[in-house]
Structure formats: C-alpha cells, structure tokens
Write a protein that holds these residues in place. Structure first.
Motif, PDB file in Angstrom:
ATOM      1  N   VAL A  99      -5.878   5.410  -4.722  1.00 41.58           N
ATOM      2  CA  VAL A  99      -4.938   4.250  -3.924  1.00 41.58           C
ATOM      3  C   VAL A  99      -5.934   2.869  -3.804  1.00 41.58           C
ATOM      4  O   VAL A  99      -4.980   1.893  -3.884  1.00 41.58           O
ATOM      5  CB  VAL A  99      -4.791   4.886  -2.464  1.00 41.58           C
ATOM      6  CG1 VAL A  99      -3.844   3.571  -1.535  1.00 41.58           C
ATOM      7  CG2 VAL A  99      -3.907   6.159  -2.633  1.00 41.58           C
ATOM      8  N   ALA A 100      -7.160   2.968  -3.622  1.00 43.55           N
ATOM      9  CA  ALA A 100      -8.147   1.892  -3.247  1.00 43.55           C
ATOM     10  C   ALA A 100      -8.099   1.102  -4.767  1.00 43.55           C
ATOM     11  O   ALA A 100      -7.653  -0.288  -4.632  1.00 43.55           O
ATOM     12  CB  ALA A 100      -9.207   2.005  -2.937  1.00 43.55           C
ATOM     13  N   LEU A 129       0.786  -1.240  -0.106  1.00 46.31           N
ATOM     14  CA  LEU A 129       0.059  -0.047  -0.064  1.00 46.31           C
ATOM     15  C   LEU A 129       0.937   1.168  -0.065  1.00 46.31           C
ATOM     16  O   LEU A 129       0.692   2.202  -0.678  1.00 46.31           O
ATOM     17  CB  LEU A 129      -0.850   0.205   1.238  1.00 46.31           C
ATOM     18  CG  LEU A 129      -1.851  -0.886   1.083  1.00 46.31           C
ATOM     19  CD1 LEU A 129      -2.723  -1.202   2.577  1.00 46.31           C
ATOM     20  CD2 LEU A 129      -3.210  -0.485   0.159  1.00 46.31           C
ATOM     21  N   TYR A 130       1.899   1.116   0.703  1.00 51.68           N
ATOM     22  CA  TYR A 130       2.745   2.470   1.024  1.00 51.68           C
ATOM     23  C   TYR A 130       3.728   2.607  -0.663  1.00 51.68           C
ATOM     24  O   TYR A 130       3.652   3.841  -0.933  1.00 51.68           O
ATOM     25  CB  TYR A 130       3.702   2.319   1.955  1.00 51.68           C
ATOM     26  CG  TYR A 130       3.256   2.346   3.509  1.00 51.68           C
ATOM     27  CD1 TYR A 130       2.095   3.147   3.695  1.00 51.68           C
ATOM     28  CD2 TYR A 130       3.910   1.735   4.320  1.00 51.68           C
ATOM     29  CE1 TYR A 130       1.474   3.081   4.797  1.00 51.68           C
ATOM     30  CE2 TYR A 130       3.486   1.653   5.768  1.00 51.68           C
ATOM     31  CZ  TYR A 130       2.245   2.408   5.951  1.00 51.68           C
ATOM     32  OH  TYR A 130       1.919   2.652   7.487  1.00 51.68           O
ATOM     33  N   ARG A 142     -10.055   2.709   7.834  1.00 50.09           N
ATOM     34  CA  ARG A 142      -9.862   2.088   9.082  1.00 50.09           C
ATOM     35  C   ARG A 142      -8.427   2.050   9.565  1.00 50.09           C
ATOM     36  O   ARG A 142      -7.942   2.206  10.760  1.00 50.09           O
ATOM     37  CB  ARG A 142     -10.244   0.584   8.997  1.00 50.09           C
ATOM     38  CG  ARG A 142     -11.551   0.213   9.378  1.00 50.09           C
ATOM     39  CD  ARG A 142     -11.976  -1.224   9.660  1.00 50.09           C
ATOM     40  NE  ARG A 142     -11.513  -2.014   8.561  1.00 50.09           N
ATOM     41  CZ  ARG A 142     -12.250  -2.177   7.253  1.00 50.09           C
ATOM     42  NH1 ARG A 142     -13.177  -1.809   7.208  1.00 50.09           N
ATOM     43  NH2 ARG A 142     -11.785  -3.304   6.609  1.00 50.09           N
ATOM     44  N   GLN A 143      -7.446   2.071   8.663  1.00 47.94           N
ATOM     45  CA  GLN A 143      -6.070   1.962   8.941  1.00 47.94           C
ATOM     46  C   GLN A 143      -5.441   3.247   9.219  1.00 47.94           C
ATOM     47  O   GLN A 143      -4.549   3.630   9.856  1.00 47.94           O
ATOM     48  CB  GLN A 143      -5.233   1.279   7.874  1.00 47.94           C
ATOM     49  CG  GLN A 143      -5.679  -0.084   7.688  1.00 47.94           C
ATOM     50  CD  GLN A 143      -5.731  -0.974   8.794  1.00 47.94           C
ATOM     51  OE1 GLN A 143      -4.758  -0.957   9.871  1.00 47.94           O
ATOM     52  NE2 GLN A 143      -6.969  -1.628   9.030  1.00 47.94           N
ATOM     53  N   SER A 193      -8.024  -2.635  -3.191  1.00 49.07           N
ATOM     54  CA  SER A 193      -8.447  -2.563  -1.651  1.00 49.07           C
ATOM     55  C   SER A 193      -9.714  -1.524  -1.500  1.00 49.07           C
ATOM     56  O   SER A 193     -10.263  -0.939  -2.503  1.00 49.07           O
ATOM     57  CB  SER A 193      -7.475  -2.155  -0.723  1.00 49.07           C
ATOM     58  OG  SER A 193      -7.011  -0.788  -0.808  1.00 49.07           O
ATOM     59  N   SER A 194     -10.419  -1.642  -0.472  1.00 54.55           N
ATOM     60  CA  SER A 194     -11.523  -0.735  -0.294  1.00 54.55           C
ATOM     61  C   SER A 194     -11.198   0.579   0.304  1.00 54.55           C
ATOM     62  O   SER A 194     -10.255   0.536   1.187  1.00 54.55           O
ATOM     63  CB  SER A 194     -12.630  -1.398   0.520  1.00 54.55           C
ATOM     64  OG  SER A 194     -12.285  -1.434   1.880  1.00 54.55           O
ATOM     65  N   LYS A 195     -11.958   1.730   0.003  1.00 55.91           N
ATOM     66  CA  LYS A 195     -11.670   2.829   0.675  1.00 55.91           C
ATOM     67  C   LYS A 195     -12.009   2.621   2.277  1.00 55.91           C
ATOM     68  O   LYS A 195     -11.218   3.266   3.117  1.00 55.91           O
ATOM     69  CB  LYS A 195     -12.605   4.070   0.293  1.00 55.91           C
ATOM     70  CG  LYS A 195     -11.940   4.733  -0.880  1.00 55.91           C
ATOM     71  CD  LYS A 195     -12.737   5.952  -1.439  1.00 55.91           C
ATOM     72  CE  LYS A 195     -13.626   6.438  -0.796  1.00 55.91           C
ATOM     73  NZ  LYS A 195     -14.477   7.502  -1.175  1.00 55.91           N
ATOM     74  N   ALA A 196     -12.755   1.736   2.494  1.00 56.26           N
ATOM     75  CA  ALA A 196     -13.118   1.618   3.977  1.00 56.26           C
ATOM     76  C   ALA A 196     -11.881   1.164   4.768  1.00 56.26           C
ATOM     77  O   ALA A 196     -11.564   1.543   5.869  1.00 56.26           O
ATOM     78  CB  ALA A 196     -14.183   0.669   4.184  1.00 56.26           C
TER      79      ALA A 196
END
Length: 192
Positions: free
Chosen positions: A35-36, A14-15, A48-49, A41-44
């Motif tokens: 990014v998602a 992700l980074y 969350r992170q 991945s999901s925006k959620a």
C-alpha cells in the motif's frame, strides 16, 4: 479513526489503492508495504492513520460503500427498502461482490479483520437497518412482534451473496428490487 492530517482526497486515493490491491492479490497477500509503495507514502503514515491492515481494509470498504442505510428515510419501510437498491449502480455492485468474495476466507480465518469489518462496516449498517425497521413499527407499518424483523439483514445479505453462487451472475439493482418485492416485503407482511 484517529485524528488525521490527510486531506479527504488523499484519504480517498489511499482507499482506492487498498481496494485495487485487494482485488489484485487478495487480503492475505496485501501488505502495508505494498500500500505504501502504491500510494507513495510511508508505512509510518499508514500506521499513524490506521491501527493496521484490518482497519485500513475495513475503512476502505466503508469509504467505497455507495449507499449508507443511515441516509435513507423515505417515510415508509417499503420505499426505504427499495431506496437501498435504487441508489446502487451495477458496476459498483459487481466490484463489491468481487471484493467480498476475495475477503471471504480471510474474514473467517483472521479475527482482527473480522472484528474491524464488524466495527467499521457491519455494525453501523445493522444499527441503521434496525432504526429503519423500528420507525416502521412506530408508524404502524409493521407489527412489533413480526417474526421476520430480526431476519431482514440476513435476507438482504443472502440475496446479495446467493445469486453469484447460484446463477454465476452478480446481484444487480434489478435483481435485488425483485428480491425485495418477492421475498422481503411478503416476509414482513407487506404487499409488494
């Protein structure tokens, strides 16, 4: 950082995606949606992170940082300063210069980004540099009242950011080593 269920490998992925997008589109055009999509991945999950884009970008930059000053303690301030640049490679330093250039305007115009970078990246490094210099004072290498001590961080950042502006070349390890020898060590009253 919030409690995470991400594996270190997934977090690193992700980074890397965040940094790639940052280089491609700049901070202002970088979105959590992008990014998602890039990371499948999901925006959620992202929210969350990380509290949002500023924190995610700051953590990505921190993760990308090749050298942590907190990990350097050679026994002398001279060797500590030299170790700061000996551990960095030229390709990564060029990439870091490009990333910081891309963030330049955004840092000044976006208070949330500025705050996140200070909390996640700048303040921990300043604290580690301060500890490094305090150790040198305790060892008797530096006088506690040396007027250059409060400006060592400024000198290091100045050397890193000035070369691309003045010479249109990145600040590589060789340049920074010479800079430390010619500027910082004499300012601290130490022979190169």
């Amino acid at each position: 950082m919030r409690r995470t269920r991400l594996t270190p490998e997934r977090e690193a992925e992700l980074y890397e995606a965040v940094l790639a997008l940052l280089c491609e589109v700049g901070y202002d055009a970088l979105t959590m949606d992008a990014v998602a999509a890039r990371t499948h991945s999901s925006k959620a999950t992202l929210y969350r992170q990380w509290r949002g884009k500023p924190e995610l970008v700051a953590r990505a930059l921190r993760h990308n940082k090749p050298v942590s000053l907190a990990d350097i303690d050679t026994g002398t301030v001279r060797d500590d300063l030299r170790a700061m640049v000996c551990r960095a490679d030229t390709e990564r330093m060029e990439k870091d210069t490009a990333l910081m250039r891309g963030l330049g305007h955004a840092v000044h115009s976006n208070q949330d980004l500025h705050r996140a970078l200070r909390e996640v990246l700048i303040e921990p490094e300043l604290a580690a540099l301060d500890a490094m210099l305090r150790r040198a004072v305790v060892r008797g290498e530096l006088a506690a009242d040396n007027p250059a001590i409060p400006y060592v961080a400024h000198m290091m950042f100045g050397g890193f950011f000035a070369r691309p502006l003045i010479e249109d070349r990145p600040a590589d390890a060789d340049y920074l080593s010479h800079y430390i020898e010619a500027v910082i060590l004499p300012a601290l009253g130490l022979d190169p």
